[in-house]
Write a protein that holds these residues in place. Structure first.
Motif, PDB file in Angstrom:
ATOM      1  N   GLU A 174      -8.302  19.702  30.845  1.00 24.85           N
ATOM      2  CA  GLU A 174      -7.963  21.035  30.324  1.00 24.85           C
ATOM      3  C   GLU A 174      -6.991  20.908  29.140  1.00 24.85           C
ATOM      4  O   GLU A 174      -7.137  21.590  28.125  1.00 24.85           O
ATOM      5  CB  GLU A 174      -7.336  21.873  31.448  1.00 24.85           C
ATOM      6  CG  GLU A 174      -6.967  23.286  31.064  1.00 24.85           C
ATOM      7  CD  GLU A 174      -6.224  24.013  32.201  1.00 24.85           C
ATOM      8  OE1 GLU A 174      -6.896  24.656  33.019  1.00 24.85           O
ATOM      9  OE2 GLU A 174      -4.989  23.932  32.265  1.00 24.85           O
ATOM     10  N   GLY A 206      -7.827  21.650  24.657  1.00 21.90           N
ATOM     11  CA  GLY A 206      -7.122  22.411  23.626  1.00 21.90           C
ATOM     12  C   GLY A 206      -7.351  21.835  22.230  1.00 21.90           C
ATOM     13  O   GLY A 206      -7.408  22.564  21.245  1.00 21.90           O
ATOM     14  N   PHE A 266      -9.445  28.818  27.941  1.00 21.91           N
ATOM     15  CA  PHE A 266      -8.459  27.720  28.040  1.00 21.91           C
ATOM     16  C   PHE A 266      -7.974  27.417  29.455  1.00 21.91           C
ATOM     17  O   PHE A 266      -7.092  26.605  29.645  1.00 21.91           O
ATOM     18  CB  PHE A 266      -7.249  27.947  27.111  1.00 21.91           C
ATOM     19  CG  PHE A 266      -7.636  27.973  25.660  1.00 21.91           C
ATOM     20  CD1 PHE A 266      -7.755  26.784  24.945  1.00 21.91           C
ATOM     21  CD2 PHE A 266      -7.942  29.157  25.025  1.00 21.91           C
ATOM     22  CE1 PHE A 266      -8.147  26.783  23.619  1.00 21.91           C
ATOM     23  CE2 PHE A 266      -8.334  29.178  23.689  1.00 21.91           C
ATOM     24  CZ  PHE A 266      -8.439  27.976  22.990  1.00 21.91           C
TER      25      PHE A 266
END
Length: 353
Positions: A175, A179, A212
Motif C-alpha cells: 500500500e 503511492g 489509497f
C-alpha cells in the motif's frame, strides 16, 4: 553547529520472498526519493516455503550476501510478514484516551479478537482516525502475528548482520509503495479502485486498493516457478540453468509458442480468477486499473495480454519511475527488477516515517 551532526542512519527495506532476498535503500531530498543501493540475491530451494522461513541459516547467509552486494552501510532493516500470517481487526475506542491508555485497554480486550494465547503473539495498533459510528471515538487497526513469524525474521536479519527495527505486513508495505505508482495513473489515483496483482515465484497475491487504502487481500499458490520447472523439464536443464535461461533468453525457437504462451495464458486465468473472488465477496463488480507486480510482471507483453482479455487498463509496476539513482545503480538492471521490488520499496520508505 547542526552540520556536524551525523544524519540518522538509514534503514533498508528487506523483502524475504520464497526464492530471493531483495534489499533496497532509499534517501530523500525534498519530495524526491533517490535509490542509494539495492540487490537481489537468490535463496536455495526450500529455504522459504510459502512465505514461512524454513531454513533460517540459509536466509541469514543470503541477507549477508545481499548487504555486501548492495554496498549499503545501513545496519537496520524493515522486514515484513505475509498477510496470511497476520490477523487484523478494526476496533473503536474512545477518542479521549492517550496512546498509553489505548495500549492498556487493547491488552485487556485483545483476547476477544485474537484466537491465540496472548503470550504467543506480537501485537501492534495504529489509530486510523475518527470513527464514522460515533463522534467521540476513533477507529484503531489492531494487527497481531504469532511471535514465531516475527522472531524468525528478526533472527535471520541478525545472522545477516542487520537489526530488524520494524516488522511490517506485506500488504501495508505494498500500500505504501502504491503511492509512488499511483502518480502514474489517471487523476493521480484519486478515487480509483486498483487491483495490484503480485505474481511471484510460488504465490500470487491480489491487493485491491480503493482511494489509497487496502480493502481486500488474498493469496493463492501460483507463480513463475511453474514456468521455470517446465523449461527445466522440456529442455533438460538444472533448475538454476532454467531460471537463468528464462531471464536471459537463448532457448530454442519453440520456447515462446509452446512453453511461454501457455504460461502467460495460465497467468491471465489466475488474474481473472483472483478478481472474480474479489467481486463475489465485495460490493464491487469492476476495477479501474490493474497494476502487475512481482517477478512475472517482467514477462514481455503480459500487461497487454491481461488488458485485452479482461478489458481493464493494465500497467507494470515501477515505483522508481520518478526517482533519481545513485551512481552505483545500473538503470537497466533496476528497471528489470522494479516490479519485484514493490514490497522492498514500501519497507524502505519506512525510513522517512
Amino acid at each position: 553547529m547542526e552540520f556536524l551532526k551525523r544524519k540518522a542512519s538509514s534503514l533498508v527495506g528487506l523483502d524475504i520472498s520464497s526464492t530471493a532476498v531483495k534489499l533496497l535503500e532509499l534517501s530523500q531530498s525534498g519530495s524526491r526519493y533517490r535509490v542509494e543501493s539495492y540487490s537481489v540475491v537468490p535463496l536455495p530451494p526450500h529455504a522459504v516455503v510459502e512465505k514461512s522461513i524454513a531454513d533460517v541459516e540459509s536466509v541469514g547467509a543470503a541477507i549477508n550476501r545481499a548487504v555486501k552486494k548492495s554496498g549499503t552501510k545501513a545496519k537496520v532493516a524493515a522486514v515484513a510478514v505475509a498477510g496470511s500470517a497476520v490477523i487484523t481487526k478494526v476496533i473503536s475506542l474512545p477518542a479521549s484516551l492517550s496512546e498509553d491508555e489505548m495500549e492498556s485497554q487493547i491488552e485487556l480486550e485483545a483476547d476477544q479478537y485474537i484466537p491465540y494465547p496472548l503470550d504467543e503473539v506480537n501485537l501492534d495498533f495504529q489509530v486510523l482516525g475518527a470513527s464514522e459510528k460515533s463522534n467521540d471515538s476513533v477507529d484503531v487497526l489492531l494487527a497481531a502475528s504469532r511471535s514465531e513469524n516475527v522472531d524468525i525474521r528478526v533472527a535471520a536479519c541478525e545472522l545477516g548482520g542487520l537489526t530488524a527495527k520494524i516488522v511490517d505486513v506485506e500488504a501495508y508495505a505494498m500500500e505504501t509503495a502504491y503511492g509512488l505508482v499511483a502518480s502514474q495513473l489517471p487523476d493521480g489515483g484519486d478515487g480509483l479502485t486498483v487491483a495490484i496483482i503480485d505474481v511471484g515465484a510460488t504465490m500470487t497475491t491480489l491487493n485491491v486498493i480503493h482511494d489509497f487504502k487496502i480493502i481486500y487481500t488474498r493469496e493463492q499458490v501460483f507463480g513463475g516457478k511453474q514456468l521455470t520447472e517446465e523449461i527445466q523439464r522440456r529442455y533438460g536443464l538444472s533448475y538454476e540453468e532454467a531460471g537463468l535461461a528464462k531471464k536471459q533468453g537463448g532457448l530454442p525457437d519453440n520456447y515462446v509458442p509452446e512453453v511461454l504462451k501457455p504460461f502467460k495464458d495460465a497467468m491471465v486465468q489466475q488474474v481473472s480468477r483472483s478478481l472474480q473472488f474479489f467481486f463475489s465477496s465485495s460490493q464491487y463488480n469492476s476495477v479501474d486499473h490493474v497494476v502487475l507486480a512481482g517477478g512475472c510482471a517482467s514477462i514481455p507483453g503480459i500487461d497487454e495480454l491481461i488488458e485485452d482479455k479482461l478489458g481493464v487498463t493494465t500497467s507494470v509496476a515501477n515505483p522508481f519511475a520518478n526517482m533519481s539513482l545513485s551512481s552505483r545503480i545500473k538503470p537497466q538492471a533496476l528497471g528489470a527488477d522494479a516490479p519485484a521490488l514493490m514490497i522492498a520499496c514500501g519497507l524502505a520508505m519506512r525510513s522517512f516515517d
